[in-house]
Design a protein around this motif. Structure first.
Motif, PDB file in Angstrom:
ATOM      1  N   TYR A   1       0.855  -1.185   0.000  1.00  0.00           N
ATOM      2  CA  TYR A   1       0.000   0.000   0.000  1.00  0.00           C
ATOM      3  C   TYR A   1       0.892   1.237   0.000  1.00  0.00           C
ATOM      4  CZ  TYR A   1      -3.592   3.319   1.544  1.00  0.00           C
ATOM      5  OH  TYR A   1      -4.462   4.374   1.633  1.00  0.00           O
ATOM      6  N   THR A   2       0.460   2.298  -0.680  1.00  0.00           N
ATOM      7  CA  THR A   2       1.228   3.545  -0.701  1.00  0.00           C
ATOM      8  C   THR A   2       0.309   4.738  -0.481  1.00  0.00           C
ATOM      9  OG1 THR A   2       0.994   3.874  -3.100  1.00  0.00           O
ATOM     10  CG2 THR A   2       2.876   2.564  -2.343  1.00  0.00           C
ATOM     11  N   GLN A   3       0.866   5.744   0.155  1.00  0.00           N
ATOM     12  CA  GLN A   3       0.251   7.061   0.277  1.00  0.00           C
ATOM     13  C   GLN A   3       1.336   8.091   0.006  1.00  0.00           C
ATOM     14  OE1 GLN A   3      -2.504   8.557   0.513  1.00  0.00           O
ATOM     15  NE2 GLN A   3      -4.058   7.130   1.232  1.00  0.00           N
ATOM     16  N   THR A   4       0.987   9.356   0.010  1.00  0.00           N
ATOM     17  CA  THR A   4       1.988  10.374  -0.298  1.00  0.00           C
ATOM     18  C   THR A   4       3.067  10.467   0.764  1.00  0.00           C
ATOM     19  OG1 THR A   4       0.612  12.059   0.751  1.00  0.00           O
ATOM     20  CG2 THR A   4       0.362  11.751  -1.628  1.00  0.00           C
ATOM     21  N   SER A   5       2.773  10.039   1.984  1.00  0.00           N
ATOM     22  CA  SER A   5       3.740  10.202   3.074  1.00  0.00           C
ATOM     23  C   SER A   5       4.229   8.889   3.663  1.00  0.00           C
ATOM     24  CB  SER A   5       3.137  11.065   4.196  1.00  0.00           C
ATOM     25  OG  SER A   5       1.968  10.448   4.716  1.00  0.00           O
ATOM     26  N   PHE A   6       3.756   7.746   3.180  1.00  0.00           N
ATOM     27  CA  PHE A   6       4.224   6.471   3.722  1.00  0.00           C
ATOM     28  C   PHE A   6       3.891   5.336   2.760  1.00  0.00           C
ATOM     29  CE2 PHE A   6      -0.183   6.543   5.081  1.00  0.00           C
ATOM     30  CZ  PHE A   6      -0.590   5.210   4.982  1.00  0.00           C
ATOM     31  N   LEU A   7       4.502   4.182   3.014  1.00  0.00           N
ATOM     32  CA  LEU A   7       4.139   2.953   2.309  1.00  0.00           C
ATOM     33  C   LEU A   7       4.081   1.817   3.312  1.00  0.00           C
ATOM     34  CD1 LEU A   7       6.763   0.829   1.934  1.00  0.00           C
ATOM     35  CD2 LEU A   7       7.488   2.589   0.336  1.00  0.00           C
ATOM     36  N   GLU A   8       3.364   0.758   2.951  1.00  0.00           N
ATOM     37  CA  GLU A   8       3.341  -0.468   3.746  1.00  0.00           C
ATOM     38  C   GLU A   8       4.073  -1.549   2.967  1.00  0.00           C
ATOM     39  OE1 GLU A   8      -0.615  -1.495   4.897  1.00  0.00           O
ATOM     40  OE2 GLU A   8      -0.873   0.305   6.143  1.00  0.00           O
ATOM     41  N   LEU A   9       5.015  -2.193   3.637  1.00  0.00           N
ATOM     42  CA  LEU A   9       5.903  -3.158   3.006  1.00  0.00           C
ATOM     43  C   LEU A   9       5.747  -4.521   3.676  1.00  0.00           C
ATOM     44  CD1 LEU A   9       8.336  -3.240   0.900  1.00  0.00           C
ATOM     45  CD2 LEU A   9       9.800  -3.175   2.925  1.00  0.00           C
ATOM     46  N   VAL A  10       5.500  -5.541   2.878  1.00  0.00           N
ATOM     47  CA  VAL A  10       5.398  -6.914   3.372  1.00  0.00           C
ATOM     48  C   VAL A  10       6.739  -7.600   3.169  1.00  0.00           C
ATOM     49  CG1 VAL A  10       4.173  -9.114   3.208  1.00  0.00           C
ATOM     50  CG2 VAL A  10       2.957  -6.978   2.746  1.00  0.00           C
ATOM     51  N   THR A  11       7.305  -8.114   4.255  1.00  0.00           N
ATOM     52  CA  THR A  11       8.556  -8.866   4.171  1.00  0.00           C
ATOM     53  C   THR A  11       8.293 -10.323   4.516  1.00  0.00           C
ATOM     54  OG1 THR A  11       9.154  -8.413   6.473  1.00  0.00           O
ATOM     55  CG2 THR A  11       9.855  -6.801   4.820  1.00  0.00           C
ATOM     56  N   ASP A  12       9.349 -11.096   4.615  1.00  0.00           N
ATOM     57  CA  ASP A  12       9.226 -12.527   4.908  1.00  0.00           C
ATOM     58  C   ASP A  12       8.394 -12.804   6.151  1.00  0.00           C
ATOM     59  OD1 ASP A  12      10.242 -14.261   3.076  1.00  0.00           O
ATOM     60  OD2 ASP A  12      12.295 -14.159   3.810  1.00  0.00           O
ATOM     61  N   THR A  13       8.582 -12.003   7.172  1.00  0.00           N
ATOM     62  CA  THR A  13       7.995 -12.331   8.475  1.00  0.00           C
ATOM     63  C   THR A  13       7.012 -11.296   9.002  1.00  0.00           C
ATOM     64  OG1 THR A  13       9.895 -11.295   9.580  1.00  0.00           O
ATOM     65  CG2 THR A  13      10.016 -13.673   9.163  1.00  0.00           C
ATOM     66  N   GLU A  14       7.060 -10.047   8.479  1.00  0.00           N
ATOM     67  CA  GLU A  14       6.245  -8.991   9.070  1.00  0.00           C
ATOM     68  C   GLU A  14       5.749  -8.012   8.026  1.00  0.00           C
ATOM     69  OE1 GLU A  14       8.700  -8.691  13.296  1.00  0.00           O
ATOM     70  OE2 GLU A  14       9.524  -7.949  11.419  1.00  0.00           O
ATOM     71  N   VAL A  15       4.808  -7.176   8.454  1.00  0.00           N
ATOM     72  CA  VAL A  15       4.315  -6.064   7.635  1.00  0.00           C
ATOM     73  C   VAL A  15       4.773  -4.774   8.308  1.00  0.00           C
ATOM     74  CG1 VAL A  15       2.303  -4.899   6.674  1.00  0.00           C
ATOM     75  CG2 VAL A  15       2.317  -7.401   6.878  1.00  0.00           C
ATOM     76  N   HIS A  16       5.409  -3.881   7.544  1.00  0.00           N
ATOM     77  CA  HIS A  16       6.005  -2.664   8.096  1.00  0.00           C
ATOM     78  C   HIS A  16       5.397  -1.434   7.440  1.00  0.00           C
ATOM     79  CE1 HIS A  16       9.271  -5.253   9.686  1.00  0.00           C
ATOM     80  NE2 HIS A  16       9.133  -5.878   8.522  1.00  0.00           N
ATOM     81  N   ARG A  17       5.411  -0.365   8.192  1.00  0.00           N
ATOM     82  CA  ARG A  17       5.056   0.956   7.658  1.00  0.00           C
ATOM     83  C   ARG A  17       6.329   1.799   7.624  1.00  0.00           C
ATOM     84  NH1 ARG A  17       0.278   5.235   8.756  1.00  0.00           N
ATOM     85  NH2 ARG A  17       1.492   7.166   8.549  1.00  0.00           N
TER      86      ARG A  17
END
Length: 209
Positions: free
Chosen positions: A16-32
């Motif tokens: 997911y993306t917005q103008t001020s952040f993104l959400e990143l899925v990795t092997d073990t977790e979801v990060h902002r």
């Protein structure tokens, strides 16, 4: 912190993306990942690739390349070989792959986008005018040499010797995710929750050998 993050999570999926952040899925977790002082970016949801973080990178150094404008000086003479000159300049520009950040247009740009081709005409040296507008000095000098062969009297604004030197270090940082990138002054990462599919073999991540 981001350097260590990229070492811990070498691959990621942009969920997911917005103008001020993104959400990143990795092997073990979801990060902002929040961007502070974002300058430019290219992000596409659903894409994945290797993750890296940089304080020193060609994309960062290309933010502060000294630029100059190449001008044709007005003279009473005409330029009968205007088409040949324009062709020679274009051929030269296409040999340069230089890319830098245009702060006025807020986008990355290449040298041939700054060619004022409409000024290269038979009466160019009678009227004078811009040939290349705000390009790196080495590119302007290469085109100036071509202009000299066609007897075009040129000058620079500002002269190369008066150009401001680039800063010793870029105030920006670069986050790369495959072909996606964000350039900002600072990145802040936080973990949202565990990846629900962490126990399964990730289907979008490449494994290093």
């Amino acid at each position: 912190m981001m350097t260590q993050f990229a070492q811990l999570y070498p691959y990621g999926l942009i969920r997911y993306t917005q103008t001020s952040f993104l959400e990143l899925v990795t092997d073990t977790e979801v990060h902002r990942i929040d961007f502070v002082g974002k300058l430019t970016w290219r992000l596409q949801r659903g894409t994945h690739g290797p993750l890296s973080f940089h304080h020193d990178h060609p994309m960062l150094s290309a933010l502060h390349i000294p630029l100059t404008t190449l001008m044709a000086r007005a003279t009473p003479d005409s330029l009968p070989q205007a088409p040949a000159l324009l062709h020679a300049i274009r051929q030269e520009l296409y040999t340069h792959q230089d890319k830098w950040y245009d702060f006025y247009a807020n986008s990355w740009t290449r040298c041939w986008q700054h060619l004022s081709h409409y000024n290269i005409r038979p009466d160019l040296t009678r009227t004078g005018g811009i040939i290349l507008n705000q390009v790196p000095i080495p590119i302007a000098q290469a085109v100036a040499a071509i202009c000299s062969r066609y007897d075009v009297d040129i000058y620079y604004l500002p002269p190369p010797e008066l150009a401001s030197p680039p800063p010793p270090a870029s105030p920006f940082e670069l986050l790369l995710i495959g072909q996606n990138y964000v350039i900002a002054r600072e990145f802040i990462v936080s973990t949202l929750y565990g990846n629900p599919s962490a126990k399964l073999p990730p289907r979008f991540l490449k494994k290093s050998r």
